[in-house]
Design a protein around this motif. Structure first.
Motif, PDB file in Angstrom:
ATOM      1  N   PRO A 210      34.777  51.757  29.666  1.00 23.33           N
ATOM      2  CA  PRO A 210      34.852  51.963  28.217  1.00 23.33           C
ATOM      3  C   PRO A 210      35.984  52.914  27.838  1.00 23.33           C
ATOM      4  CG  PRO A 210      32.567  52.025  28.944  1.00 23.33           C
ATOM      5  CD  PRO A 210      33.417  51.971  30.189  1.00 23.33           C
ATOM      6  N   TYR A 211      36.619  52.636  26.713  1.00 18.99           N
ATOM      7  CA  TYR A 211      37.755  53.446  26.275  1.00 18.99           C
ATOM      8  C   TYR A 211      37.372  54.905  26.089  1.00 18.99           C
ATOM      9  CZ  TYR A 211      40.464  49.200  25.579  1.00 18.99           C
ATOM     10  OH  TYR A 211      41.140  48.030  25.785  1.00 18.99           O
ATOM     11  N   ALA A 212      36.137  55.169  25.671  1.00 20.78           N
ATOM     12  CA  ALA A 212      35.715  56.546  25.421  1.00 20.78           C
ATOM     13  C   ALA A 212      35.692  57.386  26.692  1.00 20.78           C
ATOM     14  CB  ALA A 212      34.332  56.552  24.772  1.00 20.78           C
ATOM     15  N   LEU A 213      35.691  56.759  27.875  1.00 18.29           N
ATOM     16  CA  LEU A 213      35.636  57.481  29.142  1.00 18.29           C
ATOM     17  C   LEU A 213      36.990  57.636  29.811  1.00 18.29           C
ATOM     18  CD1 LEU A 213      32.518  55.849  30.867  1.00 18.29           C
ATOM     19  CD2 LEU A 213      32.591  57.942  29.511  1.00 18.29           C
ATOM     20  N   ARG A 214      38.001  56.968  29.327  1.00 13.12           N
ATOM     21  CA  ARG A 214      39.227  56.829  30.115  1.00 13.12           C
ATOM     22  C   ARG A 214      39.987  58.133  30.311  1.00 13.12           C
ATOM     23  NH1 ARG A 214      41.487  50.685  28.972  1.00 13.12           N
ATOM     24  NH2 ARG A 214      39.472  49.703  29.421  1.00 13.12           N
ATOM     25  N   ALA A 215      39.875  59.050  29.377  1.00  8.90           N
ATOM     26  CA  ALA A 215      40.570  60.329  29.550  1.00  8.90           C
ATOM     27  C   ALA A 215      39.950  61.147  30.680  1.00  8.90           C
ATOM     28  CB  ALA A 215      40.540  61.131  28.248  1.00  8.90           C
ATOM     29  N   ARG A 216      38.689  60.918  30.959  1.00 11.75           N
ATOM     30  CA  ARG A 216      37.992  61.682  31.999  1.00 11.75           C
ATOM     31  C   ARG A 216      37.984  60.978  33.346  1.00 11.75           C
ATOM     32  NH1 ARG A 216      31.848  64.257  32.008  1.00 11.75           N
ATOM     33  NH2 ARG A 216      31.707  64.435  34.279  1.00 11.75           N
ATOM     34  N   ALA A 217      38.082  59.675  33.377  1.00 11.82           N
ATOM     35  CA  ALA A 217      37.904  58.911  34.611  1.00 11.82           C
ATOM     36  C   ALA A 217      38.961  59.260  35.649  1.00 11.82           C
ATOM     37  CB  ALA A 217      37.960  57.422  34.303  1.00 11.82           C
ATOM     38  N   SER A 218      38.568  59.154  36.919  1.00  9.67           N
ATOM     39  CA  SER A 218      39.476  59.404  38.039  1.00  9.67           C
ATOM     40  C   SER A 218      39.019  58.560  39.211  1.00  9.67           C
ATOM     41  CB  SER A 218      39.447  60.893  38.420  1.00  9.67           C
ATOM     42  OG  SER A 218      38.164  61.236  38.946  1.00  9.67           O
ATOM     43  N   ASP A 219      39.698  58.713  40.347  1.00  4.84           N
ATOM     44  CA  ASP A 219      39.304  57.966  41.535  1.00  4.84           C
ATOM     45  C   ASP A 219      37.892  58.335  41.977  1.00  4.84           C
ATOM     46  OD1 ASP A 219      41.730  56.694  41.572  1.00  4.84           O
ATOM     47  OD2 ASP A 219      42.626  58.033  43.057  1.00  4.84           O
ATOM     48  N   GLY A 220      37.430  59.527  41.624  1.00  6.80           N
ATOM     49  CA  GLY A 220      36.119  59.974  42.056  1.00  6.80           C
ATOM     50  C   GLY A 220      35.038  59.872  40.989  1.00  6.80           C
ATOM     51  N   TRP A 221      35.364  59.299  39.837  1.00  3.84           N
ATOM     52  CA  TRP A 221      34.370  59.238  38.749  1.00  3.84           C
ATOM     53  C   TRP A 221      34.743  58.141  37.758  1.00  3.84           C
ATOM     54  CZ3 TRP A 221      33.695  59.487  33.524  1.00  3.84           C
ATOM     55  CH2 TRP A 221      32.403  59.765  33.076  1.00  3.84           C
ATOM     56  N   PRO A 222      33.773  57.364  37.246  1.00  2.00           N
ATOM     57  CA  PRO A 222      32.348  57.397  37.608  1.00  2.00           C
ATOM     58  C   PRO A 222      32.048  56.576  38.850  1.00  2.00           C
ATOM     59  CG  PRO A 222      32.715  55.810  35.848  1.00  2.00           C
ATOM     60  CD  PRO A 222      34.047  56.449  36.121  1.00  2.00           C
ATOM     61  N   HIS A 223      30.978  56.946  39.516  1.00  2.00           N
ATOM     62  CA  HIS A 223      30.516  56.210  40.681  1.00  2.00           C
ATOM     63  C   HIS A 223      29.258  55.408  40.389  1.00  2.00           C
ATOM     64  CE1 HIS A 223      32.841  57.208  44.370  1.00  2.00           C
ATOM     65  NE2 HIS A 223      33.267  58.206  43.628  1.00  2.00           N
ATOM     66  N   SER A 224      28.464  55.873  39.402  1.00  2.00           N
ATOM     67  CA  SER A 224      27.166  55.248  39.152  1.00  2.00           C
ATOM     68  C   SER A 224      26.948  55.015  37.669  1.00  2.00           C
ATOM     69  CB  SER A 224      26.032  56.128  39.686  1.00  2.00           C
ATOM     70  OG  SER A 224      26.150  56.299  41.077  1.00  2.00           O
ATOM     71  N   LEU A 225      26.138  54.004  37.378  1.00  4.25           N
ATOM     72  CA  LEU A 225      25.768  53.683  36.005  1.00  4.25           C
ATOM     73  C   LEU A 225      24.246  53.592  35.923  1.00  4.25           C
ATOM     74  CD1 LEU A 225      26.320  52.715  33.104  1.00  4.25           C
ATOM     75  CD2 LEU A 225      26.595  50.409  34.014  1.00  4.25           C
ATOM     76  N   TYR A 226      23.678  54.371  34.996  1.00  2.00           N
ATOM     77  CA  TYR A 226      22.249  54.331  34.703  1.00  2.00           C
ATOM     78  C   TYR A 226      22.096  53.655  33.338  1.00  2.00           C
ATOM     79  CZ  TYR A 226      22.222  58.297  38.032  1.00  2.00           C
ATOM     80  OH  TYR A 226      22.411  59.128  39.122  1.00  2.00           O
ATOM     81  N   ARG A 227      21.410  52.530  33.295  1.00  2.00           N
ATOM     82  CA  ARG A 227      21.284  51.745  32.065  1.00  2.00           C
ATOM     83  C   ARG A 227      19.845  51.792  31.558  1.00  2.00           C
ATOM     84  NH1 ARG A 227      20.492  46.516  29.976  1.00  2.00           N
ATOM     85  NH2 ARG A 227      22.112  45.843  28.518  1.00  2.00           N
TER      86      ARG A 227
END
Length: 272
Positions: A210-227
């Protein structure tokens, strides 16, 4: 080209509204507050030389557009709405597969499920419709008012918690959860039968972020999704109560694991 509330009926505008996902609102709505909401979905949109905002790959944002009766009819929109926004995107659909959810999906998507840029546009307008008490219209489908049971919360985090730990963490908001399936320690489901479920799985490297996460995302994050998702209850009010408990549980989990919670359309979820 950018249109405003004073725009008169014109063929290109009607085609824009007829052929693309549309947000329908009651009453006048100025561009500023709506754009601010759009920027929570994608904090870094761009504009082209005509001033049109590009809110996602292949998605152009137009509005507000005043829905005078003649434009409403020409655009083949339902009556009763006064303002529209269009998320312009190339149409691309896939057939609904057979399965448990197939019948419900066919009622919602009478002309198949949007994918690609059209799916992004549809997520944007449905998420805005939820927040603004409006409706969303996908080309070829009836207008869609978001129901409580359609609300989903997604927590993005590091490595998945063991299911026993997750059950303890969210237990204050949702007690008596039990595991109803497990593929691996990081791929399982907790539920309250007939009420709600929490599906946990790895976040794939090639998965849409999601675009809202892209500034924070890296090779180490995110690893998991809780739905977190709810099942329909006897009344809309009962379902809304379950959804509120899901929101509380999702925000609590995000705080504990240092994660981020978005709704199913990709908008950040406020705590409170």
């Amino acid at each position: 080209m950018r249109w405003s509330l004073t725009t008169r009926v014109a063929g290109p505008i009607a085609r824009l509204l007829r052929d693309n996902p549309v947000l329908l609102l009651a009453g006048p709505h100025s561009a500023g507050p709506i754009e601010a909401l759009v920027r929570t979905w994608n904090p870094q949109p761009t504009r082209d030389d005509d001033g049109v905002m590009h809110v996602a790959d292949g998605v152009r944002w137009h509005g507000p557009l005043r829905l005078e009766p003649s434009l409403t009819a020409e655009a083949e929109l339902p009556g009763g709405w006064s303002t529209a926004y269009a998320a312009q995107a190339a149409r691309r659909r896939v057939r609904i597969p057979d399965g448990r959810a197939g019948e419900a999906l066919r009622r919602k998507y009478v002309r198949d499920i949007p994918v690609g840029a059209e799916a992004l546009a549809w997520s944007l307008v449905t998420g805005l419709a939820r927040q603004l008490d409006g409706a969303a219209r996908l080309p070829g489908c009836p207008p869609y008012a978001v129901e409580p049971e359609d609300t989903v919360y997604c927590v993005y985090g590091h490595d998945a918690l063991p299911w026993q730990v997750l059950r303890t963490v969210v237990g204050l908001a949702i007690p008596d959860l039990a595991r109803n399936g497990s593929v691996a320690p990081n791929d399982y489901c907790l539920d309250r039968p007939g009420l709600l479920e929490i599906r946990v799985r790895p976040f794939a490297d090639d998965e849409f972020l999601p675009y809202a996460l892209r500034a924070r995302a890296s090779d180490g994050w995110p690893h998991s999704l809780y739905r977190f998702s709810a099942l329909p209850q006897p009344t809309a009010g009962d379902t809304a109560k379950v959804v509120e408990r899901l929101r509380q549980a999702a925000t609590l989990l995000a705080e504990v694991i240092g994660g981020v919670v978005l709704d199913g359309e990709g908008f950040p979820v406020a705590d409170g």
